[in-house]
Motif scaffolding. Sequence first.
Motif, mmCIF file in Angstrom:
data_model
loop_
_atom_site.group_PDB
_atom_site.id
_atom_site.type_symbol
_atom_site.label_atom_id
_atom_site.label_comp_id
_atom_site.label_asym_id
_atom_site.label_seq_id
_atom_site.Cartn_x
_atom_site.Cartn_y
_atom_site.Cartn_z
ATOM 1 N N GLU A 16 0.913 -1.331 -0.138
ATOM 2 C CA GLU A 16 0.083 0.010 0.160
ATOM 3 C C GLU A 16 0.929 1.315 -0.174
ATOM 4 N N ASN A 17 1.879 1.288 0.832
ATOM 5 C CA ASN A 17 2.847 2.592 0.961
ATOM 6 C C ASN A 17 3.781 2.791 -0.404
ATOM 7 N N SER A 18 4.191 1.593 -0.714
ATOM 8 C CA SER A 18 5.028 1.681 -1.992
ATOM 9 C C SER A 18 4.150 2.076 -3.259
ATOM 10 N N LEU A 19 2.976 1.613 -3.317
ATOM 11 C CA LEU A 19 2.243 2.190 -4.266
ATOM 12 C C LEU A 19 2.083 3.962 -4.277
ATOM 13 N N THR A 20 1.658 4.283 -2.827
ATOM 14 C CA THR A 20 1.593 5.677 -2.465
ATOM 15 C C THR A 20 2.937 6.404 -2.794
ATOM 16 N N ILE A 21 3.979 6.002 -2.524
ATOM 17 C CA ILE A 21 5.236 6.467 -2.930
ATOM 18 C C ILE A 21 5.586 6.641 -4.475
ATOM 19 N N VAL A 22 5.281 5.681 -4.948
ATOM 20 C CA VAL A 22 5.677 5.439 -6.523
ATOM 21 C C VAL A 22 4.651 6.418 -7.344
ATOM 22 N N ARG A 23 3.413 6.483 -6.818
ATOM 23 C CA ARG A 23 2.422 7.374 -7.543
ATOM 24 C C ARG A 23 2.961 9.173 -7.413
ATOM 25 N N TYR A 24 3.490 9.308 -6.144
ATOM 26 C CA TYR A 24 3.763 10.630 -5.932
ATOM 27 C C TYR A 24 5.215 10.882 -6.735
ATOM 28 N N SER A 25 6.039 10.076 -6.723
ATOM 29 C CA SER A 25 7.015 9.986 -7.424
ATOM 30 C C SER A 25 7.020 10.315 -9.017
ATOM 31 N N LEU A 257 13.629 17.341 -4.865
ATOM 32 C CA LEU A 257 12.369 16.491 -4.744
ATOM 33 C C LEU A 257 11.873 16.613 -3.378
ATOM 34 N N ASP A 258 10.546 17.244 -3.153
ATOM 35 C CA ASP A 258 10.210 17.283 -1.649
ATOM 36 C C ASP A 258 9.708 16.053 -1.130
ATOM 37 N N LEU A 259 10.306 15.446 -0.389
ATOM 38 C CA LEU A 259 10.033 14.098 0.230
ATOM 39 C C LEU A 259 9.017 14.173 1.308
ATOM 40 N N ALA A 260 8.606 15.341 1.866
ATOM 41 C CA ALA A 260 7.746 15.354 3.197
ATOM 42 C C ALA A 260 6.583 14.703 2.904
ATOM 43 N N PRO A 261 5.750 14.863 1.614
ATOM 44 C CA PRO A 261 4.579 14.130 1.774
ATOM 45 C C PRO A 261 4.618 12.593 1.757
ATOM 46 N N ILE A 262 5.940 11.978 1.596
ATOM 47 C CA ILE A 262 5.937 10.612 1.514
ATOM 48 C C ILE A 262 6.844 9.977 2.573
ATOM 49 N N ASN A 263 7.294 11.035 3.453
ATOM 50 C CA ASN A 263 8.278 10.568 4.335
ATOM 51 C C ASN A 263 7.731 9.431 5.357
ATOM 52 N N ASN A 264 6.350 9.625 5.762
ATOM 53 C CA ASN A 264 5.783 8.766 6.580
ATOM 54 C C ASN A 264 5.405 7.238 6.115
ATOM 55 N N HIS A 265 5.085 7.535 4.666
ATOM 56 C CA HIS A 265 5.097 6.279 3.961
ATOM 57 C C HIS A 265 5.996 5.475 3.840
ATOM 58 N N VAL A 266 7.333 6.118 3.625
ATOM 59 C CA VAL A 266 8.480 5.253 3.562
ATOM 60 C C VAL A 266 8.755 4.713 4.994
ATOM 61 N N ARG A 267 8.504 5.431 6.072
ATOM 62 C CA ARG A 267 8.557 4.750 7.406
ATOM 63 C C ARG A 267 7.980 3.716 7.745
ATOM 64 N N LEU A 268 6.720 3.653 7.303
ATOM 65 C CA LEU A 268 5.777 2.467 7.379
ATOM 66 C C LEU A 268 6.153 1.248 6.602
ATOM 67 N N MET A 269 6.557 1.825 5.391
ATOM 68 C CA MET A 269 7.015 0.601 4.245
ATOM 69 C C MET A 269 8.328 -0.030 4.978
ATOM 70 N N ASP A 270 9.327 0.672 5.609
ATOM 71 C CA ASP A 270 10.539 0.110 6.058
ATOM 72 C C ASP A 270 10.287 -0.685 7.353
ATOM 73 N N ASP A 271 9.301 -0.227 8.050
ATOM 74 C CA ASP A 271 9.244 -0.794 9.206
ATOM 75 C C ASP A 271 8.595 -2.095 9.348
ATOM 76 N N ALA A 272 7.568 -2.104 8.003
ATOM 77 C CA ALA A 272 6.922 -3.284 7.877
ATOM 78 C C ALA A 272 7.963 -4.427 7.026
ATOM 79 N N THR A 273 8.701 -3.927 6.331
ATOM 80 C CA THR A 273 9.908 -4.698 5.760
ATOM 81 C C THR A 273 10.767 -5.452 6.791
#
Length: 294
Positions: A16-25, A257-273
């Motif tokens: 879920e978070n990967s898809l959000t990050i990729v869409r934003y990028s 590249l402004d990463l602020a909108p996806i920082n939390n998604h990156v953290r959630l993805m990394d924690d789950a991994t």
Amino acid sequence: MGEMKAIEDAYDTILENSLTIVRYSNSSLVNVSEKLRKIDEKLYFFAYHYLRFANQRLTFIYFLSNNGNRYDTQIIFRTFLECLTRLIYITYKDSHDGIKTALEEIFIDLSDIQFLRTSTNLAPLSGNTSFPQNSSNMWRAAKTTSEEGNEVRTRTTGKDRSRINHKYSFSEMVREISTSRAGPLAEFNVMLHSYNQASHIAHADLMGINLVEDFESREEDEGYLMSFAHRSSMISDATHLLTIAYKLIYSVVGDALDLAPINNHVRLMDDATKLINDAFYATQAHLYEASDSR
């Protein structure tokens, strides 16, 4: 049962978070595309088509991973790695001149090398009337005359072609990227392990067959965790690589590249991994203990 449910939930979180990050990028590229085109039309063309190809491969990675198909996912991941590694190798250069030189080597010198190799490999088919006769590069290479081949060879010496071929090999690009930049790129060489494993499986050599046999010989719970760990890491790694590629493209045009909108998604993805990988590595503790006691 509870642990397996937690693993499955963690995998869903990664996806879920990967898809959000990729869409934003992907959506962020529109902000710099015109600037990139003004700097270098070839770079714009190169970046656009490589990112498009990488995103297509990532779609297949999602699909195959969701179906539990670890090995085909690894093979597609290998292609994804090659694609983005080349793009990152081009855009991490410290100057526009360095980028321009690399693009010329890829569009001209490396293209010549690939053309000659294809021409040599397809030479036996050149007189085959059943071979598809169309305007594709494949057919043109098959029909190359000795004069045309010699004309291509005169552009660079054999020594130069060997140098270019080596320079743009996956292992050499990874080596240079990981030794030339601080930050996330300094750890880029960890990708070699995933690439080598996928290469063995793609080539169906003895090592590849052994990798599959090893997985299928595991106890059910261990194999289940191993599959989730590998598939989760591929999705996470692919997401991080795509983000790095976009960051570098932004830096080429002098933006960030402004990463602020996806920082939390990156953290959630990394924690789950990490949760999934820790659960799998816990099942391997006895192997590490046995190795340490030798």
